[in-house]
Scaffold this motif. Structure first.
Motif, PDB file in Angstrom:
ATOM      1  N   MET A   1       0.849  -2.384  11.147  1.00 14.90           N
ATOM      2  CA  MET A   1       0.309  -1.691   9.976  1.00 14.90           C
ATOM      3  C   MET A   1       0.077  -2.674   8.845  1.00 14.90           C
ATOM      4  SD  MET A   1       3.679   0.369   8.533  1.00 14.90           S
ATOM      5  CE  MET A   1       3.820   1.333  10.005  1.00 14.90           C
ATOM      6  N   ILE A   2      -0.684  -2.233   7.880  1.00 15.58           N
ATOM      7  CA  ILE A   2      -0.885  -2.972   6.640  1.00 15.58           C
ATOM      8  C   ILE A   2      -0.451  -2.035   5.523  1.00 15.58           C
ATOM      9  CG2 ILE A   2      -2.572  -4.012   5.078  1.00 15.58           C
ATOM     10  CD1 ILE A   2      -4.167  -4.843   7.547  1.00 15.58           C
ATOM     11  N   VAL A   3       0.401  -2.532   4.620  1.00 11.78           N
ATOM     12  CA  VAL A   3       0.913  -1.699   3.538  1.00 11.78           C
ATOM     13  C   VAL A   3       0.725  -2.395   2.198  1.00 11.78           C
ATOM     14  CG1 VAL A   3       2.604  -0.466   4.947  1.00 11.78           C
ATOM     15  CG2 VAL A   3       3.282  -2.552   3.794  1.00 11.78           C
ATOM     16  N   ALA A   4       0.460  -1.596   1.173  1.00 13.21           N
ATOM     17  CA  ALA A   4       0.414  -2.102  -0.199  1.00 13.21           C
ATOM     18  C   ALA A   4       1.849  -2.199  -0.714  1.00 13.21           C
ATOM     19  CB  ALA A   4      -0.400  -1.167  -1.080  1.00 13.21           C
ATOM     20  N   LEU A   5       2.123  -3.246  -1.479  1.00 11.08           N
ATOM     21  CA  LEU A   5       3.463  -3.462  -2.024  1.00 11.08           C
ATOM     22  C   LEU A   5       3.456  -3.275  -3.533  1.00 11.08           C
ATOM     23  CD1 LEU A   5       4.388  -6.680  -0.012  1.00 11.08           C
ATOM     24  CD2 LEU A   5       4.954  -4.315   0.535  1.00 11.08           C
ATOM     25  N   ARG A   6       4.530  -2.710  -4.034  1.00 12.07           N
ATOM     26  CA  ARG A   6       4.714  -2.575  -5.480  1.00 12.07           C
ATOM     27  C   ARG A   6       5.658  -3.676  -5.930  1.00 12.07           C
ATOM     28  NH1 ARG A   6       9.811  -0.663  -5.527  1.00 12.07           N
ATOM     29  NH2 ARG A   6      10.442   0.609  -3.783  1.00 12.07           N
ATOM     30  N   GLY A   7       5.848  -3.803  -7.209  1.00 11.15           N
ATOM     31  CA  GLY A   7       6.817  -4.767  -7.720  1.00 11.15           C
ATOM     32  C   GLY A   7       8.208  -4.378  -7.256  1.00 11.15           C
ATOM     33  N   GLY A   8       8.940  -5.333  -6.714  1.00 12.35           N
ATOM     34  CA  GLY A   8      10.288  -5.052  -6.232  1.00 12.35           C
ATOM     35  C   GLY A   8      10.854  -6.242  -5.483  1.00 12.35           C
ATOM     36  N   VAL A   9      11.981  -6.018  -4.842  1.00  7.10           N
ATOM     37  CA  VAL A   9      12.729  -7.088  -4.193  1.00  7.10           C
ATOM     38  C   VAL A   9      12.545  -7.036  -2.678  1.00  7.10           C
ATOM     39  CG1 VAL A   9      15.033  -8.056  -3.809  1.00  7.10           C
ATOM     40  CG2 VAL A   9      14.436  -7.106  -6.047  1.00  7.10           C
TER      41      VAL A   9
ATOM     42  N   GLY B   1      22.960 -11.563  10.712  1.00  5.66           N
ATOM     43  CA  GLY B   1      23.740 -10.375  10.369  1.00  5.66           C
ATOM     44  C   GLY B   1      24.072 -10.236   8.895  1.00  5.66           C
ATOM     45  N   GLN B   2      23.563 -11.140   8.049  1.00  6.15           N
ATOM     46  CA  GLN B   2      23.859 -11.081   6.616  1.00  6.15           C
ATOM     47  C   GLN B   2      22.580 -11.217   5.795  1.00  6.15           C
ATOM     48  OE1 GLN B   2      27.067 -13.331   5.098  1.00  6.15           O
ATOM     49  NE2 GLN B   2      28.167 -13.385   7.026  1.00  6.15           N
ATOM     50  N   GLU B   3      22.584 -10.587   4.634  1.00  5.47           N
ATOM     51  CA  GLU B   3      21.456 -10.738   3.717  1.00  5.47           C
ATOM     52  C   GLU B   3      21.500 -12.157   3.152  1.00  5.47           C
ATOM     53  OE1 GLU B   3      20.687  -8.810  -0.465  1.00  5.47           O
ATOM     54  OE2 GLU B   3      20.108  -7.395   1.119  1.00  5.47           O
ATOM     55  N   THR B   4      20.438 -12.914   3.393  1.00  6.04           N
ATOM     56  CA  THR B   4      20.430 -14.321   2.996  1.00  6.04           C
ATOM     57  C   THR B   4      19.557 -14.610   1.783  1.00  6.04           C
ATOM     58  OG1 THR B   4      18.634 -14.779   4.549  1.00  6.04           O
ATOM     59  CG2 THR B   4      20.899 -15.151   5.331  1.00  6.04           C
ATOM     60  N   GLU B   5      18.602 -13.746   1.506  1.00  6.69           N
ATOM     61  CA  GLU B   5      17.697 -14.008   0.395  1.00  6.69           C
ATOM     62  C   GLU B   5      17.230 -12.724  -0.248  1.00  6.69           C
ATOM     63  OE1 GLU B   5      14.509 -17.288   0.022  1.00  6.69           O
ATOM     64  OE2 GLU B   5      15.154 -17.279   2.121  1.00  6.69           O
ATOM     65  N   GLN B   6      17.003 -12.809  -1.572  1.00 10.42           N
ATOM     66  CA  GLN B   6      16.375 -11.738  -2.326  1.00 10.42           C
ATOM     67  C   GLN B   6      15.279 -12.378  -3.174  1.00 10.42           C
ATOM     68  OE1 GLN B   6      19.143  -9.511  -4.679  1.00 10.42           O
ATOM     69  NE2 GLN B   6      20.264  -8.758  -2.904  1.00 10.42           N
ATOM     70  N   LEU B   7      14.062 -11.917  -2.961  1.00  9.86           N
ATOM     71  CA  LEU B   7      12.911 -12.474  -3.667  1.00  9.86           C
ATOM     72  C   LEU B   7      12.166 -11.347  -4.374  1.00  9.86           C
ATOM     73  CD1 LEU B   7      11.820 -14.569  -0.609  1.00  9.86           C
ATOM     74  CD2 LEU B   7      12.740 -15.529  -2.719  1.00  9.86           C
ATOM     75  N   PHE B   8      11.919 -11.508  -5.661  1.00  5.46           N
ATOM     76  CA  PHE B   8      11.186 -10.500  -6.417  1.00  5.46           C
ATOM     77  C   PHE B   8       9.698 -10.789  -6.318  1.00  5.46           C
ATOM     78  CE2 PHE B   8       9.056  -8.560  -9.920  1.00  5.46           C
ATOM     79  CZ  PHE B   8       9.593  -7.288  -9.899  1.00  5.46           C
ATOM     80  N   ILE B   9       8.916  -9.751  -5.990  1.00  2.38           N
ATOM     81  CA  ILE B   9       7.459  -9.872  -5.976  1.00  2.38           C
ATOM     82  C   ILE B   9       6.872  -8.896  -6.986  1.00  2.38           C
ATOM     83  CG2 ILE B   9       7.374 -10.653  -3.585  1.00  2.38           C
ATOM     84  CD1 ILE B   9       6.310  -7.821  -2.878  1.00  2.38           C
ATOM     85  N   MET B  10       5.738  -9.265  -7.562  1.00  3.36           N
ATOM     86  CA  MET B  10       5.069  -8.402  -8.539  1.00  3.36           C
ATOM     87  C   MET B  10       4.093  -7.433  -7.877  1.00  3.36           C
ATOM     88  SD  MET B  10       6.202  -8.830 -11.580  1.00  3.36           S
ATOM     89  CE  MET B  10       4.964  -8.182 -12.691  1.00  3.36           C
ATOM     90  N   GLY B  11       3.970  -7.487  -6.569  1.00  4.97           N
ATOM     91  CA  GLY B  11       3.042  -6.622  -5.842  1.00  4.97           C
ATOM     92  C   GLY B  11       2.299  -7.438  -4.809  1.00  4.97           C
ATOM     93  N   GLY B  12       1.489  -6.777  -4.020  1.00  5.53           N
ATOM     94  CA  GLY B  12       0.708  -7.469  -2.999  1.00  5.53           C
ATOM     95  C   GLY B  12       0.490  -6.586  -1.790  1.00  5.53           C
ATOM     96  N   PHE B  13       0.402  -7.231  -0.613  1.00  7.59           N
ATOM     97  CA  PHE B  13       0.185  -6.529   0.646  1.00  7.59           C
ATOM     98  C   PHE B  13       1.040  -7.159   1.724  1.00  7.59           C
ATOM     99  CE2 PHE B  13      -3.617  -5.814  -1.789  1.00  7.59           C
ATOM    100  CZ  PHE B  13      -3.891  -4.475  -1.557  1.00  7.59           C
TER     101      PHE B  13
END
Length: 136
Positions: free
Chosen positions: A41-49, A56-68
């Motif tokens: 699928m292709i999805v539009a992204l909103r601002g978020g993390v 097995g562990q969360e290694t990164e958190q990256l904030f994006i301002m939007g995109g696809f």
């Protein structure tokens, strides 16, 4: 555990390209978890993390301002307008962005619906950035 290739691309450069176990992306419809063998699928992204899980562990958190995001069973490619590691977000800069976005939305009151929608999207992304900066 099975993996898929995650690529995160901004207008300037390729920011991330490696196998991961899971990614949670901020789709317009809501937070979306992606695992190997996900339906295409292709999805539009909103601002978020974007949250990345490896080993097995969360290694990164990256904030994006939007995109696809383009999702296939073996790869996720995120085309982001702007990317910032959550740990480096500034509360003051995020607050300034919210103030500027609020002013832009107010100024767009008499504009076309498309212009108002873009201004509203920028405000929502700025508010998401502010929340992420406060949580970091």
């Amino acid at each position: 555990m099975a993996t898929f290739d995650l690529e995160l691309v901004s207008p300037e450069r390729l920011l991330l390209s490696r196998p991961v176990e899971m990614a949670v992306i901020p789709a317009y419809e809501g937070e979306m978890g992606v695992l190997p063998n996900h339906a295409p699928m292709i999805v539009a992204l909103r601002g978020g993390v974007i949250r990345v899980t490896e080993g097995g562990q969360e290694t990164e958190q990256l904030f994006i301002m939007g995109g696809f995001a383009e999702i296939t069973p073996t790869r996720v490619t995120v085309l982001a307008d702007e990317v910032t590691p959550v740990a480096t977000l500034s509360r003051a800069a995020a607050a300034q962005r919210v103030t500027e976005a609020e002013a832009a939305l107010a100024a767009a009151a008499d504009e076309t619906p498309e212009v108002r929608d873009r201004a509203s999207d920028r405000l929502m992304a700025a508010r998401a950035m502010q929340e992420a900066a406060q949580a970091a």
